[in-house]
Write a protein that holds these residues in place. Structure first.
Motif, PDB file in Angstrom:
ATOM      1  N   ASP A   1       0.840  -1.203   0.000  1.00  0.00           N
ATOM      2  CA  ASP A   1       0.000   0.000   0.000  1.00  0.00           C
ATOM      3  C   ASP A   1       0.872   1.248   0.000  1.00  0.00           C
ATOM      4  OD1 ASP A   1      -2.336  -1.498   0.125  1.00  0.00           O
ATOM      5  OD2 ASP A   1      -2.228  -1.628   2.311  1.00  0.00           O
ATOM      6  N   GLY A   2       0.245   2.368  -0.313  1.00  0.00           N
ATOM      7  CA  GLY A   2       0.965   3.637  -0.305  1.00  0.00           C
ATOM      8  C   GLY A   2      -0.006   4.792  -0.253  1.00  0.00           C
ATOM      9  N   ALA A   3       0.550   5.960  -0.036  1.00  0.00           N
ATOM     10  CA  ALA A   3      -0.252   7.180   0.030  1.00  0.00           C
ATOM     11  C   ALA A   3       0.580   8.332  -0.514  1.00  0.00           C
ATOM     12  CB  ALA A   3      -0.673   7.468   1.465  1.00  0.00           C
ATOM     13  N   ASN A   4      -0.108   9.380  -0.928  1.00  0.00           N
ATOM     14  CA  ASN A   4       0.539  10.581  -1.427  1.00  0.00           C
ATOM     15  C   ASN A   4      -0.072  11.784  -0.711  1.00  0.00           C
ATOM     16  OD1 ASN A   4       0.232  12.987  -3.554  1.00  0.00           O
ATOM     17  ND2 ASN A   4       2.152  11.926  -3.930  1.00  0.00           N
ATOM     18  N   LEU A   5       0.790  12.662  -0.218  1.00  0.00           N
ATOM     19  CA  LEU A   5       0.368  13.899   0.439  1.00  0.00           C
ATOM     20  C   LEU A   5       0.988  15.049  -0.326  1.00  0.00           C
ATOM     21  CD1 LEU A   5      -0.988  15.377   2.819  1.00  0.00           C
ATOM     22  CD2 LEU A   5       1.137  15.059   4.093  1.00  0.00           C
ATOM     23  N   ARG A   6       0.154  16.040  -0.689  1.00  0.00           N
ATOM     24  CA  ARG A   6       0.620  17.160  -1.500  1.00  0.00           C
ATOM     25  C   ARG A   6      -0.016  18.452  -1.000  1.00  0.00           C
ATOM     26  NH1 ARG A   6      -0.880  16.725  -7.613  1.00  0.00           N
ATOM     27  NH2 ARG A   6      -2.692  17.973  -7.105  1.00  0.00           N
ATOM     28  N   ALA A   7       0.758  19.559  -1.051  1.00  0.00           N
ATOM     29  CA  ALA A   7       0.244  20.876  -0.683  1.00  0.00           C
ATOM     30  C   ALA A   7       0.647  21.885  -1.752  1.00  0.00           C
ATOM     31  CB  ALA A   7       0.784  21.310   0.674  1.00  0.00           C
ATOM     32  N   ASP A   8      -0.330  22.652  -2.248  1.00  0.00           N
ATOM     33  CA  ASP A   8      -0.114  23.682  -3.259  1.00  0.00           C
ATOM     34  C   ASP A   8      -0.561  25.028  -2.718  1.00  0.00           C
ATOM     35  OD1 ASP A   8       0.809  21.900  -5.279  1.00  0.00           O
ATOM     36  OD2 ASP A   8      -1.258  21.316  -5.674  1.00  0.00           O
ATOM     37  N   GLN A   9       0.076  26.086  -3.202  1.00  0.00           N
ATOM     38  CA  GLN A   9      -0.237  27.444  -2.770  1.00  0.00           C
ATOM     39  C   GLN A   9      -0.565  28.309  -3.981  1.00  0.00           C
ATOM     40  OE1 GLN A   9       2.949  29.477  -0.618  1.00  0.00           O
ATOM     41  NE2 GLN A   9       2.539  31.317  -1.777  1.00  0.00           N
ATOM     42  N   THR A  10      -1.657  29.038  -3.909  1.00  0.00           N
ATOM     43  CA  THR A  10      -1.976  30.092  -4.857  1.00  0.00           C
ATOM     44  C   THR A  10      -2.032  31.375  -4.052  1.00  0.00           C
ATOM     45  OG1 THR A  10      -3.289  28.549  -6.185  1.00  0.00           O
ATOM     46  CG2 THR A  10      -3.642  30.906  -6.575  1.00  0.00           C
ATOM     47  N   SER A  11      -1.305  32.408  -4.492  1.00  0.00           N
ATOM     48  CA  SER A  11      -1.224  33.618  -3.680  1.00  0.00           C
ATOM     49  C   SER A  11      -1.429  34.873  -4.508  1.00  0.00           C
ATOM     50  CB  SER A  11       0.136  33.690  -2.980  1.00  0.00           C
ATOM     51  OG  SER A  11       1.182  33.736  -3.922  1.00  0.00           O
ATOM     52  N   LEU A  12      -1.903  35.904  -3.826  1.00  0.00           N
ATOM     53  CA  LEU A  12      -2.039  37.246  -4.391  1.00  0.00           C
ATOM     54  C   LEU A  12      -1.458  38.192  -3.361  1.00  0.00           C
ATOM     55  CD1 LEU A  12      -3.099  39.040  -6.682  1.00  0.00           C
ATOM     56  CD2 LEU A  12      -5.259  39.187  -5.431  1.00  0.00           C
ATOM     57  N   SER A  13      -0.455  39.002  -3.787  1.00  0.00           N
ATOM     58  CA  SER A  13       0.280  39.826  -2.835  1.00  0.00           C
ATOM     59  C   SER A  13       0.519  41.230  -3.368  1.00  0.00           C
ATOM     60  CB  SER A  13       1.661  39.232  -2.554  1.00  0.00           C
ATOM     61  OG  SER A  13       1.589  37.928  -2.108  1.00  0.00           O
ATOM     62  N   LEU A  14       0.659  42.157  -2.449  1.00  0.00           N
ATOM     63  CA  LEU A  14       1.185  43.489  -2.720  1.00  0.00           C
ATOM     64  C   LEU A  14       2.661  43.426  -2.357  1.00  0.00           C
ATOM     65  CD1 LEU A  14       0.791  46.498  -3.421  1.00  0.00           C
ATOM     66  CD2 LEU A  14       0.347  46.871  -0.994  1.00  0.00           C
ATOM     67  N   VAL A  15       3.521  43.820  -3.295  1.00  0.00           N
ATOM     68  CA  VAL A  15       4.969  43.758  -3.084  1.00  0.00           C
ATOM     69  C   VAL A  15       5.518  45.181  -3.078  1.00  0.00           C
ATOM     70  CG1 VAL A  15       7.164  42.883  -3.980  1.00  0.00           C
ATOM     71  CG2 VAL A  15       5.085  41.513  -4.230  1.00  0.00           C
ATOM     72  N   GLY A  16       6.160  45.563  -1.984  1.00  0.00           N
ATOM     73  CA  GLY A  16       6.816  46.864  -1.879  1.00  0.00           C
ATOM     74  C   GLY A  16       8.314  46.675  -1.943  1.00  0.00           C
ATOM     75  N   SER A  17       9.001  47.500  -2.748  1.00  0.00           N
ATOM     76  CA  SER A  17      10.420  47.318  -2.979  1.00  0.00           C
ATOM     77  C   SER A  17      11.190  48.611  -2.753  1.00  0.00           C
ATOM     78  CB  SER A  17      10.644  46.837  -4.413  1.00  0.00           C
ATOM     79  OG  SER A  17      12.000  46.597  -4.647  1.00  0.00           O
ATOM     80  N   MET A  18      12.437  48.470  -2.287  1.00  0.00           N
ATOM     81  CA  MET A  18      13.306  49.613  -2.066  1.00  0.00           C
ATOM     82  C   MET A  18      14.698  49.281  -2.588  1.00  0.00           C
ATOM     83  SD  MET A  18      14.575  51.355   1.462  1.00  0.00           S
ATOM     84  CE  MET A  18      15.690  50.025   1.822  1.00  0.00           C
ATOM     85  N   PRO A  19      15.250  50.145  -3.457  1.00  0.00           N
ATOM     86  CA  PRO A  19      16.603  49.891  -3.942  1.00  0.00           C
ATOM     87  C   PRO A  19      17.639  50.104  -2.838  1.00  0.00           C
ATOM     88  CG  PRO A  19      15.769  51.956  -4.810  1.00  0.00           C
ATOM     89  CD  PRO A  19      14.654  51.331  -4.050  1.00  0.00           C
ATOM     90  N   ILE A  20      18.667  49.274  -2.848  1.00  0.00           N
ATOM     91  CA  ILE A  20      19.811  49.453  -1.947  1.00  0.00           C
ATOM     92  C   ILE A  20      21.061  49.324  -2.814  1.00  0.00           C
ATOM     93  CG2 ILE A  20      18.744  48.806   0.232  1.00  0.00           C
ATOM     94  CD1 ILE A  20      19.796  45.986  -0.147  1.00  0.00           C
ATOM     95  N   GLY A  21      21.436  50.387  -3.438  1.00  0.00           N
ATOM     96  CA  GLY A  21      22.542  50.372  -4.384  1.00  0.00           C
ATOM     97  C   GLY A  21      22.012  50.343  -5.799  1.00  0.00           C
ATOM     98  N   GLU A  22      22.949  50.159  -6.745  1.00  0.00           N
ATOM     99  CA  GLU A  22      22.563  50.200  -8.146  1.00  0.00           C
ATOM    100  C   GLU A  22      21.807  48.965  -8.618  1.00  0.00           C
ATOM    101  OE1 GLU A  22      25.111  51.175 -11.686  1.00  0.00           O
ATOM    102  OE2 GLU A  22      25.856  52.590 -10.183  1.00  0.00           O
ATOM    103  N   SER A  23      22.201  47.793  -8.146  1.00  0.00           N
ATOM    104  CA  SER A  23      21.620  46.553  -8.665  1.00  0.00           C
ATOM    105  C   SER A  23      20.782  45.784  -7.660  1.00  0.00           C
ATOM    106  CB  SER A  23      22.734  45.628  -9.173  1.00  0.00           C
ATOM    107  OG  SER A  23      23.427  46.228 -10.228  1.00  0.00           O
ATOM    108  N   PHE A  24      20.876  46.098  -6.383  1.00  0.00           N
ATOM    109  CA  PHE A  24      20.158  45.356  -5.352  1.00  0.00           C
ATOM    110  C   PHE A  24      18.922  46.104  -4.888  1.00  0.00           C
ATOM    111  CE2 PHE A  24      24.358  43.464  -4.953  1.00  0.00           C
ATOM    112  CZ  PHE A  24      24.056  42.124  -4.779  1.00  0.00           C
ATOM    113  N   SER A  25      17.925  45.349  -4.483  1.00  0.00           N
ATOM    114  CA  SER A  25      16.754  45.924  -3.819  1.00  0.00           C
ATOM    115  C   SER A  25      16.232  44.914  -2.800  1.00  0.00           C
ATOM    116  CB  SER A  25      15.659  46.303  -4.825  1.00  0.00           C
ATOM    117  OG  SER A  25      15.179  45.164  -5.492  1.00  0.00           O
ATOM    118  N   VAL A  26      15.626  45.435  -1.764  1.00  0.00           N
ATOM    119  CA  VAL A  26      14.987  44.599  -0.756  1.00  0.00           C
ATOM    120  C   VAL A  26      13.489  44.786  -0.935  1.00  0.00           C
ATOM    121  CG1 VAL A  26      15.048  46.372   1.056  1.00  0.00           C
ATOM    122  CG2 VAL A  26      14.959  43.969   1.692  1.00  0.00           C
ATOM    123  N   TYR A  27      12.733  43.724  -0.725  1.00  0.00           N
ATOM    124  CA  TYR A  27      11.291  43.844  -0.885  1.00  0.00           C
ATOM    125  C   TYR A  27      10.559  43.088   0.215  1.00  0.00           C
ATOM    126  CZ  TYR A  27      11.562  39.281  -3.272  1.00  0.00           C
ATOM    127  OH  TYR A  27      11.788  37.965  -3.592  1.00  0.00           O
ATOM    128  N   GLY A  28       9.345  43.542   0.460  1.00  0.00           N
ATOM    129  CA  GLY A  28       8.452  42.886   1.394  1.00  0.00           C
ATOM    130  C   GLY A  28       7.141  42.581   0.705  1.00  0.00           C
TER     131      GLY A  28
END
Length: 168
Positions: free
Chosen positions: A78-105
């Motif tokens: 016998d056997g079993a399968n367990l699976r979890a999937d995520q569908t998401s909708l987000s607001l993303v705020g970003s801030m540059p830190i230098g020329e090529s890098f940015s941090v985001y939340g």
């Protein structure tokens, strides 16, 4: 603590005047990572994709789909399968830190669908939870960026991922 960091990153991003993303542009990408679920032993590989729209130099809305977890269990014939999937909708705020890098939340909502199947029997359950995260992005070129992110999906699940995004 993690929630406070994500909110602080979003507020800092709102006060920033410069950012590489052009308002009115779309982006898409894919990522791979590891998910830790406290009720399940170990970590599992996750993978997903996302699309977003930059409606402001520091803000975007993002829709994502991710396979958080999949594990097969075997005992005898016998056997079993367990699976979890995520569908998401987000607001993303970003801030540059230098020329090529940015941090985001990110702040948003995630619908988690769990599926358990064994011997022809399948049971599905879903729930919607608040989603928050923080990440670091590196612009490889004006159109391509690499990113690393930690998302807290629920009290029981945390995902660490790395990926690429393509702006068009």
């Amino acid at each position: 603590m993690f929630k406070k960091i994500a909110v602080a990153a979003a507020l800092i991003a709102a006060s920033s005047a410069s950012f590489a993303a052009q308002p009115g542009s779309f982006y898409a990408g894919a990522d791979i990572g590891r998910t830790k679920i406290t009720d399940v032993d170990g970590r599992d590989t996750s993978f997903g994709g996302f699309v977003g729209y930059n409606f402001h130099p520091n803000f975007a809305v993002e829709l994502g789909q991710r396979r958080l977890f999949e594990r097969d269990y075997r005992w005898g014939s016998d056997g079993a399968n367990l699976r979890a999937d995520q569908t998401s909708l987000s607001l993303v705020g970003s801030m540059p830190i230098g020329e090529s890098f940015s941090v985001y939340g990110r702040l948003g909502a995630a619908r988690i669908q769990e599926r358990f199947s064994t011997g022809g029997f399948t049971n599905k359950d879903s729930t919607t939870k608040a989603l928050y995260g923080i990440g670091l992005s590196y612009a490889i070129s004006p159109a391509i960026a690499a990113r690393v992110e930690v998302q807290k999906i629920s009290q029981q699940a945390t995902n660490l991922s790395t990926g690429l995004s393509f702006q068009f």
